[in-house]
Design a protein around this motif. Structure first.
Motif, PDB file in Angstrom:
ATOM      1  N   TYR A  11       7.054  -7.647  -3.141  1.00 10.45           N
ATOM      2  CA  TYR A  11       6.043  -8.697  -3.071  1.00 10.45           C
ATOM      3  C   TYR A  11       5.796  -9.303  -4.454  1.00 10.45           C
ATOM      4  N   ALA A  12       5.732  -8.455  -5.468  1.00  9.71           N
ATOM      5  CA  ALA A  12       5.507  -8.953  -6.829  1.00  9.71           C
ATOM      6  C   ALA A  12       6.660  -9.851  -7.273  1.00  9.71           C
ATOM      7  N   GLN A  13       7.892  -9.432  -7.016  1.00 10.83           N
ATOM      8  CA  GLN A  13       9.046 -10.245  -7.408  1.00 10.83           C
ATOM      9  C   GLN A  13       9.098 -11.551  -6.625  1.00 10.83           C
ATOM     10  N   TRP A  14       8.822 -11.475  -5.327  1.00 11.75           N
ATOM     11  CA  TRP A  14       8.831 -12.662  -4.472  1.00 11.75           C
ATOM     12  C   TRP A  14       7.761 -13.658  -4.904  1.00 11.75           C
ATOM     13  N   SER A  15       6.578 -13.154  -5.195  1.00 17.62           N
ATOM     14  CA  SER A  15       5.472 -14.056  -5.535  1.00 17.62           C
ATOM     15  C   SER A  15       5.649 -14.689  -6.911  1.00 17.62           C
ATOM     16  N   GLU A  16       6.430 -14.075  -7.769  1.00 22.51           N
ATOM     17  CA  GLU A  16       6.677 -14.640  -9.094  1.00 22.51           C
ATOM     18  C   GLU A  16       7.851 -15.603  -9.094  1.00 22.51           C
ATOM     19  N   GLY A  17       8.577 -15.667  -7.968  1.00 20.82           N
ATOM     20  CA  GLY A  17       9.741 -16.536  -7.876  1.00 20.82           C
ATOM     21  C   GLY A  17       9.355 -17.977  -7.612  1.00 20.82           C
ATOM     22  N   ASP A  18      10.343 -18.774  -7.296  1.00 18.43           N
ATOM     23  CA  ASP A  18      10.168 -20.201  -7.030  1.00 18.43           C
ATOM     24  C   ASP A  18       9.402 -20.389  -5.727  1.00 18.43           C
ATOM     25  N   SER A  19       8.175 -20.864  -5.813  1.00 16.22           N
ATOM     26  CA  SER A  19       7.338 -21.011  -4.617  1.00 16.22           C
ATOM     27  C   SER A  19       7.862 -22.094  -3.677  1.00 16.22           C
ATOM     28  N   ASP A  20       8.734 -22.965  -4.150  1.00 12.51           N
ATOM     29  CA  ASP A  20       9.329 -23.977  -3.281  1.00 12.51           C
ATOM     30  C   ASP A  20      10.605 -23.465  -2.622  1.00 12.51           C
ATOM     31  N   GLY A  21      11.040 -22.275  -3.063  1.00 18.49           N
ATOM     32  CA  GLY A  21      12.276 -21.707  -2.531  1.00 18.49           C
ATOM     33  C   GLY A  21      12.134 -21.301  -1.081  1.00 18.49           C
ATOM     34  N   LYS A  22      13.230 -21.196  -0.409  1.00 16.46           N
ATOM     35  CA  LYS A  22      13.243 -20.835   1.005  1.00 16.46           C
ATOM     36  C   LYS A  22      13.483 -19.337   1.186  1.00 16.46           C
ATOM     37  N   ASP A  23      13.592 -18.599   0.084  1.00 17.35           N
ATOM     38  CA  ASP A  23      13.869 -17.174   0.194  1.00 17.35           C
ATOM     39  C   ASP A  23      12.709 -16.443   0.861  1.00 17.35           C
ATOM     40  N   GLU A  24      13.043 -15.450   1.626  1.00 18.81           N
ATOM     41  CA  GLU A  24      12.059 -14.701   2.402  1.00 18.81           C
ATOM     42  C   GLU A  24      11.667 -13.418   1.684  1.00 18.81           C
ATOM     43  N   LEU A  25      10.459 -12.981   1.917  1.00 18.68           N
ATOM     44  CA  LEU A  25       9.954 -11.740   1.327  1.00 18.68           C
ATOM     45  C   LEU A  25      10.801 -10.544   1.729  1.00 18.68           C
ATOM     46  N   ALA A  26      11.302 -10.511   2.952  1.00 14.00           N
ATOM     47  CA  ALA A  26      12.070  -9.352   3.428  1.00 14.00           C
ATOM     48  C   ALA A  26      13.230  -9.022   2.495  1.00 14.00           C
ATOM     49  N   GLY A  27      13.920 -10.018   1.998  1.00 11.10           N
ATOM     50  CA  GLY A  27      15.039  -9.755   1.085  1.00 11.10           C
ATOM     51  C   GLY A  27      14.598  -9.001  -0.158  1.00 11.10           C
ATOM     52  N   TYR A  28      13.429  -9.330  -0.654  1.00  8.79           N
ATOM     53  CA  TYR A  28      12.900  -8.673  -1.849  1.00  8.79           C
ATOM     54  C   TYR A  28      12.451  -7.242  -1.560  1.00  8.79           C
ATOM     55  N   THR A  29      11.762  -7.054  -0.439  1.00 10.47           N
ATOM     56  CA  THR A  29      11.273  -5.694  -0.137  1.00 10.47           C
ATOM     57  C   THR A  29      12.428  -4.763   0.191  1.00 10.47           C
ATOM     58  N   LEU A  30      13.427  -5.265   0.909  1.00  9.50           N
ATOM     59  CA  LEU A  30      14.571  -4.411   1.246  1.00  9.50           C
ATOM     60  C   LEU A  30      15.412  -4.086   0.007  1.00  9.50           C
ATOM     61  N   ALA A  31      15.546  -5.040  -0.897  1.00  5.69           N
ATOM     62  CA  ALA A  31      16.264  -4.778  -2.151  1.00  5.69           C
ATOM     63  C   ALA A  31      15.504  -3.741  -2.983  1.00  5.69           C
ATOM     64  N   ALA A  32      14.182  -3.849  -3.011  1.00  6.93           N
ATOM     65  CA  ALA A  32      13.378  -2.869  -3.752  1.00  6.93           C
ATOM     66  C   ALA A  32      13.522  -1.480  -3.134  1.00  6.93           C
ATOM     67  N   LEU A  33      13.565  -1.411  -1.803  1.00  7.87           N
ATOM     68  CA  LEU A  33      13.751  -0.107  -1.142  1.00  7.87           C
ATOM     69  C   LEU A  33      15.110   0.482  -1.493  1.00  7.87           C
ATOM     70  N   ASP A  34      16.148  -0.346  -1.523  1.00  6.67           N
ATOM     71  CA  ASP A  34      17.477   0.135  -1.917  1.00  6.67           C
ATOM     72  C   ASP A  34      17.476   0.657  -3.351  1.00  6.67           C
ATOM     73  N   GLU A  35      16.798  -0.065  -4.255  1.00  4.23           N
ATOM     74  CA  GLU A  35      16.706   0.392  -5.651  1.00  4.23           C
ATOM     75  C   GLU A  35      15.992   1.736  -5.740  1.00  4.23           C
ATOM     76  N   LEU A  36      14.918   1.883  -4.984  1.00  5.32           N
ATOM     77  CA  LEU A  36      14.164   3.141  -5.007  1.00  5.32           C
ATOM     78  C   LEU A  36      14.969   4.286  -4.392  1.00  5.32           C
ATOM     79  N   ARG A  37      15.722   3.992  -3.357  1.00  2.65           N
ATOM     80  CA  ARG A  37      16.583   5.003  -2.746  1.00  2.65           C
ATOM     81  C   ARG A  37      17.613   5.496  -3.767  1.00  2.65           C
ATOM     82  N   ALA A  38      18.231   4.567  -4.478  1.00  2.14           N
ATOM     83  CA  ALA A  38      19.204   4.941  -5.510  1.00  2.14           C
ATOM     84  C   ALA A  38      18.537   5.712  -6.641  1.00  2.14           C
ATOM     85  N   ALA A  39      17.355   5.290  -7.043  1.00  2.00           N
ATOM     86  CA  ALA A  39      16.640   5.982  -8.109  1.00  2.00           C
ATOM     87  C   ALA A  39      16.266   7.395  -7.684  1.00  2.00           C
ATOM     88  N   SER A  40      15.844   7.573  -6.452  1.00  2.00           N
ATOM     89  CA  SER A  40      15.455   8.912  -5.999  1.00  2.00           C
ATOM     90  C   SER A  40      16.677   9.825  -5.893  1.00  2.00           C
TER      91      SER A  40
END
Length: 192
Positions: A159-188
């Motif tokens: 959410y933090a990364q998505w909200s700091e991005g281009d507000s006119d962009g068409k990118d969806e929040l889901a892409g950001y949250t799922l990428a963050a989950l993948d990063e956390l999975r790798a980190a763990s």
């Protein structure tokens, strides 16, 4: 002033966030929020019990969407795959208004100890909702607790990364949250 005018709840949230940012949480009154939103104080109280609750507007919906996504995940999904399904479902509810308000809300929370406390309670509540949904799938309590905490952290990071991005962009929040989950999975996995 129309009684039950559509969008009153959303206007109250926007007005409150703006006032909290402009003059601080403590200096902002319910009357000021209602006036800025173009509603009466009684309309405010139909939507929120007090000004603290404005921060968690939509929390019940978010918890429900996370839980439903987890419950609807395929039967053979791992705990983190089920959390990913919950994140994807919940992220779909976050639209342009959420993205637009995020920086101002972040600033208002950072400036108020009371709002920081309320924000922390929101995170606990979201984790509990996810853990309950995971346990209902037959996931043991410790695993459900860990997966739900990772889910909350992924949601907040995404959410933090998505909200700091281009507000006119068409990118969806889901892409950001799922990428963050993948990063956390790798980190763990590297904790070994």
């Amino acid at each position: 002033m129309a009684r039950w005018e559509p969008g009153a709840r959303e206007r109250l949230v926007v007005a409150a966030v703006d006032l909290f940012t402009e003059q601080g949480y403590d200096a902002t009154t319910v009357a000021q929020i209602a006036e800025r939103a173009g509603v009466t104080k009684s309309t405010f109280f139909r939507h929120f019990p007090d000004k603290r609750e404005l921060l968690v507007a939509g929390q019940e919906t978010l918890s429900r969407l996370l839980s439903e996504g987890i419950a609807d995940a395929p039967a053979d999904a791992s705990p983190l795959e089920a959390v990913a399904a919950g994140l994807e479902r919940a992220s779909s509810a976050m639209g342009p208004m959420s993205r637009e308000l995020a920086p101002r809300l972040k600033a208002a929370v950072a400036a108020s100890a009371e709002l920081q406390e309320r924000d922390a309670l929101k995170s606990v509540s979201l984790a509990a909702a996810m853990a309950t949904a995971l346990v209902a799938r037959g996931i043991p309590d410790p695993t459900a607790a860990l997966a739900s905490e990772l889910g909350v952290l992924a949601f907040k990071r995404g959410y933090a990364q998505w909200s700091e991005g281009d507000s006119d962009g068409k990118d969806e929040l889901a892409g950001y949250t799922l990428a963050a989950l993948d990063e956390l999975r790798a980190a763990s996995a590297s904790l070994g």
